[in-house]
Design a protein around this motif. Structure first.
Motif, PDB file in Angstrom:
ATOM      1  N   ASP A 112       0.872  -1.177   0.000  1.00 45.83           N
ATOM      2  CA  ASP A 112       0.000   0.000   0.000  1.00 45.83           C
ATOM      3  C   ASP A 112       0.907   1.224   0.000  1.00 45.83           C
ATOM      4  O   ASP A 112       1.534   1.550   1.006  1.00 45.83           O
ATOM      5  CB  ASP A 112      -0.900  -0.022   1.246  1.00 45.83           C
ATOM      6  CG  ASP A 112      -1.951   1.076   1.237  1.00 45.83           C
ATOM      7  OD1 ASP A 112      -1.721   2.108   0.574  1.00 45.83           O
ATOM      8  OD2 ASP A 112      -2.991   0.912   1.905  1.00 45.83           O
ATOM      9  N   ARG A 113       0.964   1.930  -1.148  1.00 42.27           N
ATOM     10  CA  ARG A 113       1.912   3.039  -1.285  1.00 42.27           C
ATOM     11  C   ARG A 113       1.391   4.348  -0.714  1.00 42.27           C
ATOM     12  O   ARG A 113       2.154   5.326  -0.622  1.00 42.27           O
ATOM     13  CB  ARG A 113       2.284   3.231  -2.756  1.00 42.27           C
ATOM     14  CG  ARG A 113       2.974   2.033  -3.383  1.00 42.27           C
ATOM     15  CD  ARG A 113       3.552   2.382  -4.749  1.00 42.27           C
ATOM     16  NE  ARG A 113       4.622   3.354  -4.661  1.00 42.27           N
ATOM     17  CZ  ARG A 113       4.652   4.508  -5.338  1.00 42.27           C
ATOM     18  NH1 ARG A 113       3.636   4.830  -6.130  1.00 42.27           N
ATOM     19  NH2 ARG A 113       5.669   5.335  -5.203  1.00 42.27           N
ATOM     20  N   GLY A 114       0.111   4.400  -0.324  1.00 40.26           N
ATOM     21  CA  GLY A 114      -0.387   5.638   0.262  1.00 40.26           C
ATOM     22  C   GLY A 114      -1.775   5.995  -0.241  1.00 40.26           C
ATOM     23  O   GLY A 114      -2.508   5.160  -0.782  1.00 40.26           O
ATOM     24  N   TRP A 115      -2.127   7.277  -0.071  1.00 35.69           N
ATOM     25  CA  TRP A 115      -3.498   7.748  -0.283  1.00 35.69           C
ATOM     26  C   TRP A 115      -3.530   8.865  -1.310  1.00 35.69           C
ATOM     27  O   TRP A 115      -2.617   9.703  -1.383  1.00 35.69           O
ATOM     28  CB  TRP A 115      -4.048   8.234   1.049  1.00 35.69           C
ATOM     29  CG  TRP A 115      -5.466   8.737   1.023  1.00 35.69           C
ATOM     30  CD1 TRP A 115      -6.602   8.022   1.181  1.00 35.69           C
ATOM     31  CD2 TRP A 115      -5.872  10.101   0.853  1.00 35.69           C
ATOM     32  NE1 TRP A 115      -7.713   8.841   1.110  1.00 35.69           N
ATOM     33  CE2 TRP A 115      -7.288  10.134   0.914  1.00 35.69           C
ATOM     34  CE3 TRP A 115      -5.187  11.306   0.645  1.00 35.69           C
ATOM     35  CZ2 TRP A 115      -8.020  11.321   0.773  1.00 35.69           C
ATOM     36  CZ3 TRP A 115      -5.902  12.485   0.509  1.00 35.69           C
ATOM     37  CH2 TRP A 115      -7.314  12.481   0.579  1.00 35.69           C
ATOM     38  N   MET A 116      -4.621   8.871  -2.100  1.00 37.82           N
ATOM     39  CA  MET A 116      -4.849   9.924  -3.096  1.00 37.82           C
ATOM     40  C   MET A 116      -6.269  10.466  -2.926  1.00 37.82           C
ATOM     41  O   MET A 116      -7.211   9.690  -2.718  1.00 37.82           O
ATOM     42  CB  MET A 116      -4.675   9.383  -4.518  1.00 37.82           C
ATOM     43  CG  MET A 116      -3.285   8.880  -4.843  1.00 37.82           C
ATOM     44  SD  MET A 116      -2.079  10.221  -4.974  1.00 37.82           S
ATOM     45  CE  MET A 116      -2.710  11.117  -6.403  1.00 37.82           C
ATOM     46  N   ILE A 182       2.247  -1.689   4.433  1.00 36.54           N
ATOM     47  CA  ILE A 182       1.966  -0.260   4.310  1.00 36.54           C
ATOM     48  C   ILE A 182       3.298   0.469   4.179  1.00 36.54           C
ATOM     49  O   ILE A 182       4.172   0.359   5.039  1.00 36.54           O
ATOM     50  CB  ILE A 182       1.186   0.252   5.537  1.00 36.54           C
ATOM     51  CG1 ILE A 182      -0.179  -0.433   5.601  1.00 36.54           C
ATOM     52  CG2 ILE A 182       1.021   1.765   5.484  1.00 36.54           C
ATOM     53  CD1 ILE A 182      -1.022  -0.020   6.797  1.00 36.54           C
ATOM     54  N   MET A 183       3.432   1.212   3.117  1.00 31.49           N
ATOM     55  CA  MET A 183       4.714   1.798   2.756  1.00 31.49           C
ATOM     56  C   MET A 183       5.249   2.730   3.841  1.00 31.49           C
ATOM     57  O   MET A 183       4.529   3.582   4.376  1.00 31.49           O
ATOM     58  CB  MET A 183       4.574   2.576   1.444  1.00 31.49           C
ATOM     59  CG  MET A 183       5.870   3.168   0.920  1.00 31.49           C
ATOM     60  SD  MET A 183       7.086   1.879   0.561  1.00 31.49           S
ATOM     61  CE  MET A 183       6.191   0.989  -0.728  1.00 31.49           C
ATOM     62  N   ALA A 184       6.534   2.533   4.167  1.00 36.66           N
ATOM     63  CA  ALA A 184       7.248   3.428   5.073  1.00 36.66           C
ATOM     64  C   ALA A 184       8.309   4.217   4.319  1.00 36.66           C
ATOM     65  O   ALA A 184       8.474   5.422   4.542  1.00 36.66           O
ATOM     66  CB  ALA A 184       7.881   2.647   6.220  1.00 36.66           C
ATOM     67  N   SER A 185       9.057   3.563   3.410  1.00 39.23           N
ATOM     68  CA  SER A 185      10.087   4.260   2.628  1.00 39.23           C
ATOM     69  C   SER A 185      10.417   3.456   1.383  1.00 39.23           C
ATOM     70  O   SER A 185      10.167   2.233   1.316  1.00 39.23           O
ATOM     71  CB  SER A 185      11.351   4.484   3.469  1.00 39.23           C
ATOM     72  OG  SER A 185      11.943   3.225   3.798  1.00 39.23           O
ATOM     73  N   GLU A 186      10.944   4.166   0.379  1.00 42.89           N
ATOM     74  CA  GLU A 186      11.393   3.542  -0.874  1.00 42.89           C
ATOM     75  C   GLU A 186      12.784   4.075  -1.205  1.00 42.89           C
ATOM     76  O   GLU A 186      13.076   5.250  -0.994  1.00 42.89           O
ATOM     77  CB  GLU A 186      10.440   3.876  -2.032  1.00 42.89           C
ATOM     78  CG  GLU A 186       9.048   3.289  -1.904  1.00 42.89           C
ATOM     79  CD  GLU A 186       8.105   3.787  -2.990  1.00 42.89           C
ATOM     80  OE1 GLU A 186       7.449   2.952  -3.629  1.00 42.89           O
ATOM     81  OE2 GLU A 186       8.017   5.018  -3.182  1.00 42.89           O
ATOM     82  N   ASP A 187      13.633   3.225  -1.741  1.00 48.72           N
ATOM     83  CA  ASP A 187      14.981   3.612  -2.151  1.00 48.72           C
ATOM     84  C   ASP A 187      15.300   2.910  -3.483  1.00 48.72           C
ATOM     85  O   ASP A 187      15.369   1.669  -3.506  1.00 48.72           O
ATOM     86  CB  ASP A 187      16.002   3.227  -1.086  1.00 48.72           C
ATOM     87  CG  ASP A 187      17.411   3.725  -1.424  1.00 48.72           C
ATOM     88  OD1 ASP A 187      17.514   4.670  -2.238  1.00 48.72           O
ATOM     89  OD2 ASP A 187      18.376   3.165  -0.874  1.00 48.72           O
TER      90      ASP A 187
END
Length: 321
Positions: A112-116, A182-187
């Protein structure tokens, strides 16, 4: 004790047992909420575990690891992105963005990358959903159990809830269905991302106070029963006193042979007696004798008046001389 009062006491017992049951139920809910809060406090800011250590939870979720961060490396499947409808965030309704992610270990999980926010017609996001990074990406995501199916239909590319079984049926490859991340960070971090989801609240809730209230009700029902029983005894005693006084009063109108000896019209006297006999129970309180009140202590004003009266009586003989 009459059957009526025995039945009332049994109802009190049943009511108190129900109150104790409801108090225990509220206490169980409080303990469940305390457990959830403890999981949030211990896991949300914990150090990330590797996919080798905690990745199995995506297949079979351990409730004790809810919100535990997991670090994994792999690549996204942006073509299979799905939007979850009617998701609240900061007082607004929008979509949560789900994207399949295949790890280096060869297992595909849902992130889950977040909300729009929604657009004007509430059928699509207000703006284009930012694409996930291409190629190999290292992500940190927090474990979360999936949701139940709502049984509702949704347009292509959208989901009514985060039901991983429903989502998996729309894909051509297998995915882990025990949990999602649930996404916390991406690199590497992309220039634009959906809005990060807010941290879960730790709310104790009102269940403890509700439980104490039910316990109080279980006790107060017996207090109310005792008060009513006391009032019944008191009223019965006053009713007996009233009956004795009425018998004495109306007995003066007849001699020992039952002959009327009163001065008033006998029909009027008999009507008065019938009115008392026919009077409803709640109306008899009007003629019921009033309990003698305990005399209160002498006030300062009354003591002063008594002193003045005594002084006036003492001076009266002197003036008469």
């Amino acid at each position: 004790m009459t059957g009526k009062w025995i039945g009332a006491f049994l109802l009190c017992v049943l009511f108190s047992l129900l109150c104790v049951y409801l108090a225990g139920w509220q206490m169980d809910r409080k303990e469940a909420m305390d457990y959830t809060n403890s999981r949030i406090a211990e896991n949300y800011e914990a150090a990330p575990e590797t996919f080798a250590e905690a990745g199995g939870n995506f297949e079979r979720m351990d409730p004790d690891l809810q919100w535990q961060p997991v670090e994994m490396t792999g690549s996204y499947h942006p073509e299979d992105e799905a939007l979850v409808r009617n998701r609240p965030h900061n007082g607004q309704v929008g979509f949560e963005v789900l994207v399949p992610f295949t790890t280096e270990e060869g297992q595909t999980v849902i992130l889950d990358r977040g909300w729009m926010p929604t657009g004007d017609n509430n059928t699509a996001p207000a703006q284009e959903v930012p694409a996930p990074p291409e190629g190999t990406v290292t992500v940190t995501a927090r474990l979360h159990a999936p949701e139940d199916s709502t049984g509702r239909q949704s347009p292509d590319g959208q989901l009514p809830s985060i039901d991983l079984t429903d989502y998996a049926q729309r894909l051509d490859y297998p995915v882990q269905q025990g949990a999602y991340g649930i996404m916390a960070s991406e690199d590497p971090s992309p220039a634009q991302t959906p809005q990060a989801l807010a941290a879960p609240e730790q709310d104790a809730g009102p269940n403890l106070s509700y439980s104490l209230q039910w316990y109080a009700f279980a006790v107060l029902i017996y207090v109310a029963y005792g008060w009513c029983a006391r009032q019944k005894v008191r009223n019965d005693r006053l009713d007996a006193q009233l009956a004795a006084e009425l018998e004495e009063y109306y007995g003066a109108f007849y001699d020992e042979q039952g002959r009327y000896i009163g001065e008033d019209d006998e029909a009027v006297v008999r009507r008065r007696m019938e009115m008392i006999d026919d009077m409803p129970r709640h109306m008899k309180a009007i003629v019921r004798p009033k309990p003698a009140r305990k005399r209160r202590g002498v006030t300062d004003e009354e003591a002063e008046d008594a002193d003045l009266d005594a002084l006036a009586e003492a001076e009266a003989p002197r003036r008469s001389r």
